[in-house]
Design a protein around this motif. Sequence first.
Motif, PDB file in Angstrom:
ATOM      1  N   SER A   1      11.058  15.781 -26.395  1.00 18.00           N
ATOM      2  CA  SER A   1       9.949  14.919 -25.994  1.00 18.00           C
ATOM      3  C   SER A   1      10.097  14.420 -24.561  1.00 18.00           C
ATOM      4  N   LYS A   2      11.304  14.508 -24.023  1.00 19.29           N
ATOM      5  CA  LYS A   2      11.559  14.058 -22.660  1.00 19.29           C
ATOM      6  C   LYS A   2      12.274  15.173 -21.897  1.00 19.29           C
ATOM      7  N   ILE A   3      11.714  15.539 -20.763  1.00 15.31           N
ATOM      8  CA  ILE A   3      12.272  16.590 -19.925  1.00 15.31           C
ATOM      9  C   ILE A   3      12.298  16.080 -18.495  1.00 15.31           C
TER      10      ILE A   3
ATOM     11  N   ALA B   1      25.153  15.965 -23.982  1.00  5.91           N
ATOM     12  CA  ALA B   1      25.437  14.533 -23.948  1.00  5.91           C
ATOM     13  C   ALA B   1      24.834  13.882 -25.178  1.00  5.91           C
ATOM     14  N   PHE B   2      25.644  13.138 -25.930  1.00  5.01           N
ATOM     15  CA  PHE B   2      25.110  12.455 -27.097  1.00  5.01           C
ATOM     16  C   PHE B   2      23.979  11.521 -26.665  1.00  5.01           C
ATOM     17  N   THR B   3      22.966  11.430 -27.490  1.00  5.01           N
ATOM     18  CA  THR B   3      21.812  10.592 -27.133  1.00  5.01           C
ATOM     19  C   THR B   3      22.179   9.117 -27.228  1.00  5.01           C
ATOM     20  N   ARG B   4      22.424   8.492 -26.066  1.00  8.34           N
ATOM     21  CA  ARG B   4      22.784   7.080 -26.005  1.00  8.34           C
ATOM     22  C   ARG B   4      21.676   6.245 -25.369  1.00  8.34           C
TER      23      ARG B   4
ATOM     24  N   TYR C   1      13.467   3.945 -20.201  1.00  5.94           N
ATOM     25  CA  TYR C   1      13.450   3.755 -18.751  1.00  5.94           C
ATOM     26  C   TYR C   1      14.645   4.353 -18.049  1.00  5.94           C
ATOM     27  N   PHE C   2      15.826   4.248 -18.620  1.00  8.22           N
ATOM     28  CA  PHE C   2      17.042   4.684 -17.949  1.00  8.22           C
ATOM     29  C   PHE C   2      17.394   6.129 -18.215  1.00  8.22           C
ATOM     30  N   PHE C   3      16.586   6.852 -18.963  1.00  9.58           N
ATOM     31  CA  PHE C   3      16.909   8.228 -19.359  1.00  9.58           C
ATOM     32  C   PHE C   3      17.152   9.111 -18.139  1.00  9.58           C
ATOM     33  N   ASP C   4      16.243   9.057 -17.176  1.00 18.11           N
ATOM     34  CA  ASP C   4      16.307   9.980 -16.039  1.00 18.11           C
ATOM     35  C   ASP C   4      17.622   9.839 -15.269  1.00 18.11           C
TER      36      ASP C   4
ATOM     37  N   SER D   1      20.794  12.692 -15.607  1.00 17.48           N
ATOM     38  CA  SER D   1      20.921  13.530 -14.418  1.00 17.48           C
ATOM     39  C   SER D   1      22.300  13.355 -13.771  1.00 17.48           C
ATOM     40  N   THR D   2      23.142  12.563 -14.391  1.00 15.79           N
ATOM     41  CA  THR D   2      24.480  12.284 -13.874  1.00 15.79           C
ATOM     42  C   THR D   2      25.504  13.068 -14.677  1.00 15.79           C
TER      43      THR D   2
END
Length: 131
Positions: free
Chosen positions: A56-58, A99-102, A106-109, A113-114
């Motif tokens: 749902s988020k890319i 990466a486990f979904t934590r 808002y902070f997803f990007d 990306s890190t």
Amino acid sequence: QVSLVESGGGLVQAGGSLRLSCAGSGLTFSSYVMGWFRQAPGKEREFVAAISGSASKIIYADSMKGRFTISRENAKNTVYLQMNSLTPEDTAVYYCAAAFTRIQGYFFDRYYSTRDNYDYWGQGTQVTVSS
């Protein structure tokens, strides 16, 4: 034991396309954000794209937007990276990461990306674009 195995790299002419695949095992695949990173000779490993567990988020690095497409098939524990309009500057080793979904929202990007926020890495696949 978690394993990520990339495939699909190779030599392609400028303007061509490649599709990378990454097969995961030993993890609940849909619970992980999957990312692609790349590292060119003498350069830092850089973010390419990431996709949430449900797709749902890319997110993409700015230089890849419009040329690269990330997707996933959770039933096959596989994430893909379709790369079009390749240039010699895209030459690099491409790495798949999980990466486990934590983080969501808002902070997803910034978080996904890190590279340091990823838990598992594949061995990489070489992509070489000739001019």
